[in-house]
Motif scaffolding. Structure first.
Motif, PDB file in Angstrom:
ATOM      1  N   ASN A   7     -12.797   9.135  44.312  1.00  0.00           N
ATOM      2  CA  ASN A   7     -12.427   8.351  45.484  1.00  0.00           C
ATOM      3  C   ASN A   7     -13.338   8.700  46.598  1.00  0.00           C
ATOM      4  O   ASN A   7     -13.401   9.738  46.987  1.00  0.00           O
ATOM      5  N   THR A  41     -13.228   4.800  43.298  1.00  0.00           N
ATOM      6  CA  THR A  41     -12.191   4.234  43.732  1.00  0.00           C
ATOM      7  C   THR A  41     -12.275   4.213  45.502  1.00  0.00           C
ATOM      8  O   THR A  41     -12.796   4.856  45.987  1.00  0.00           O
ATOM      9  N   GLU A  70      -7.437   0.312  45.884  1.00  0.00           N
ATOM     10  CA  GLU A  70      -6.109   0.617  45.822  1.00  0.00           C
ATOM     11  C   GLU A  70      -5.616   0.153  47.255  1.00  0.00           C
ATOM     12  O   GLU A  70      -6.215   0.106  48.232  1.00  0.00           O
ATOM     13  N   GLU A 151      -0.159   4.029  37.478  1.00  0.00           N
ATOM     14  CA  GLU A 151      -0.827   5.333  37.948  1.00  0.00           C
ATOM     15  C   GLU A 151       0.209   6.119  38.393  1.00  0.00           C
ATOM     16  O   GLU A 151       1.179   6.016  39.222  1.00  0.00           O
ATOM     17  N   HIS A 190      -3.684  11.661  42.815  1.00  0.00           N
ATOM     18  CA  HIS A 190      -3.221  12.307  44.094  1.00  0.00           C
ATOM     19  C   HIS A 190      -3.057  13.827  43.940  1.00  0.00           C
ATOM     20  O   HIS A 190      -2.226  14.244  43.357  1.00  0.00           O
ATOM     21  N   ASP A 191      -4.078  14.505  44.811  1.00  0.00           N
ATOM     22  CA  ASP A 191      -4.080  15.947  44.711  1.00  0.00           C
ATOM     23  C   ASP A 191      -4.525  16.543  43.594  1.00  0.00           C
ATOM     24  O   ASP A 191      -4.236  17.878  43.039  1.00  0.00           O
ATOM     25  N   SER A 211      -8.002   9.497  39.366  1.00  0.00           N
ATOM     26  CA  SER A 211      -8.992   9.055  40.442  1.00  0.00           C
ATOM     27  C   SER A 211      -8.757  10.143  41.340  1.00  0.00           C
ATOM     28  O   SER A 211      -7.571  10.610  41.546  1.00  0.00           O
ATOM     29  N   ILE A 212      -9.899  10.676  41.747  1.00  0.00           N
ATOM     30  CA  ILE A 212      -9.840  12.284  42.546  1.00  0.00           C
ATOM     31  C   ILE A 212     -10.607  11.838  43.558  1.00  0.00           C
ATOM     32  O   ILE A 212     -11.780  11.413  43.757  1.00  0.00           O
ATOM     33  N   GLY A 213     -10.343  12.208  44.861  1.00  0.00           N
ATOM     34  CA  GLY A 213     -10.940  12.357  46.176  1.00  0.00           C
ATOM     35  C   GLY A 213     -11.039  13.539  46.843  1.00  0.00           C
ATOM     36  O   GLY A 213     -11.810  14.223  47.023  1.00  0.00           O
ATOM     37  N   HIS A 214      -9.722  13.951  47.534  1.00  0.00           N
ATOM     38  CA  HIS A 214      -9.850  14.436  48.526  1.00  0.00           C
ATOM     39  C   HIS A 214     -10.070  16.305  48.166  1.00  0.00           C
ATOM     40  O   HIS A 214     -11.167  16.779  48.754  1.00  0.00           O
TER      41      HIS A 214
HETATM   42  N1  LIG Z   1      -5.196   7.323  43.415  1.00  0.00           N
HETATM   43  C1  LIG Z   1      -5.558   8.800  43.993  1.00  0.00           C
HETATM   44  C2  LIG Z   1      -6.898   8.717  44.291  1.00  0.00           C
HETATM   45  O1  LIG Z   1      -7.602   7.928  44.442  1.00  0.00           O
HETATM   46  C3  LIG Z   1      -7.226   9.996  45.312  1.00  0.00           C
HETATM   47  O2  LIG Z   1      -6.441  10.954  45.656  1.00  0.00           O
HETATM   48  P1  LIG Z   1      -6.763  12.312  46.230  1.00  0.00           P
HETATM   49  O3  LIG Z   1      -7.452  12.968  45.454  1.00  0.00           O
HETATM   50  O4  LIG Z   1      -7.600  11.996  47.393  1.00  0.00           O
HETATM   51  O5  LIG Z   1      -5.240  12.954  46.546  1.00  0.00           O
END
Ligand SMILES: NCC(=O)COP(=O)(O)O
Ligand SMILES: CC(=O)[C@@H](O)[C@H](O)COP(=O)(O)O
Length: 238
Positions: A7, A41, A70, A151, A190-191, A211-214
């Motif tokens: 993400n 993502t 999303e 998801e 998410h997280d 899917s991983i971003g933060h």
């Molecule tokens: N769908 C969850 C996503 O794309 C990323 O979530 P996060 O890792 O930013 O909390």
């Protein structure tokens, strides 16, 4: 094989802080792919605080892996997704003022609405996923609405993992088993992080995509993007 979709919202957050094009969101996405990401993502929010609609159009023809968009299915979002035709759309029940996603859909209460929206995407040949809490009933109603996948919203797992991993994963295993029994696909996000991802994967190895971003972008500050992506991919092996 469980896919890692990176993400890139946080890359756009950084870019937007100065109004120019540094860092370049498209270049980072392409580099993530080169470094081993299986997908990208984005979550374009109505206020465009990170990903802009124009980013979504710019990314589409250049990505070589799976593109997942999303968002809350407001008319503008539906229009954007139908024009861009990503590989996957993930419906999230977000209010425009939310800082970040903080719950899954009540798929039972919203059955009619979700059925109508999913039908538009399914007819356009776009794979659909619905963001839900780890609750078998919510998974069942997502399947009834016509979702290809759910998801699972993993924030509660991530929060509870350090205290008691077994208790934290238990409801996710039940929800994941329900998805498998119903014959729909399974995503999670998410997280998720380097701390909790491998345990999630080992307990639910049939998860199709995370899917991983933060956390991933934060880890990249220390490890660099290439090594970070490799480390997340390593968590998706037993
Ligand atoms: N769908 C969850 C996503 O794309 C990323 O979530 P996060 O890792 O930013 O909390
Ligand atoms: C749907 C979801 O879980 C989110 O994690 C989301 O895509 C992140 O959004 P923000 O980057 O705006 O917090």
């Amino acid at each position: 094989m469980t896919k890692l979709s990176v993400n890139i919202n946080k890359i756009a957050t950084l870019r937007n802080a100065r109004g120019g094009n540094v860092p370049d969101v498209v270049k980072v996405a392409l580099d993530c792919e080169s470094f081993g990401a299986d997908g990208i993502t984005v979550h374009p929010r109505p206020d465009e605080r990170h990903i802009r609609r124009s980013d979504v159009y710019d990314l589409r023809p250049l990505l070589r892996t799976e593109f997942n968009i999303e968002g809350y299915p407001a008319p503008e979002f539906i229009d954007l997704v139908l024009k861009v035709k990503p590989h996957q759309v993930t419906l999230v029940p977000d209010d425009p003022s939310q800082i970040t996603s903080n719950s899954g859909w009540d798929t039972k209460a919203n059955l009619e609405f979700l059925t109508e929206v999913l039908d538009q995407f399914n007819s356009a040949g776009i794979r659909t996923s619905v963001f839900v809490a780890a609750d078998p009933e919510m998974v069942e109603y997502a399947a009834k609405a016509g979702a290809d996948r759910v998801e699972l919203y993993t924030e509660p797992y991530a929060t509870n993992y350090p205290k008691n991993p077994e208790a934290a994963i238990a409801p996710f295993i039940e929800a994941a088993k329900t998805a498998r029994k119903l014959g729909i696909g399974l995503n999670a996000g998410h997280d998720l992080s380097l701390v909790n991802l491998n345990y999630f994967y080992k307990n639910i190895p049939w998860v199709d995509e995370v899917s991983i971003g933060h956390a991933l972008i934060s880890d990249a500050l220390y490890l660099g993007l290439e090594r970070t992506i490799q480390e997340y991919k390593n968590c998706l092996r037993s």
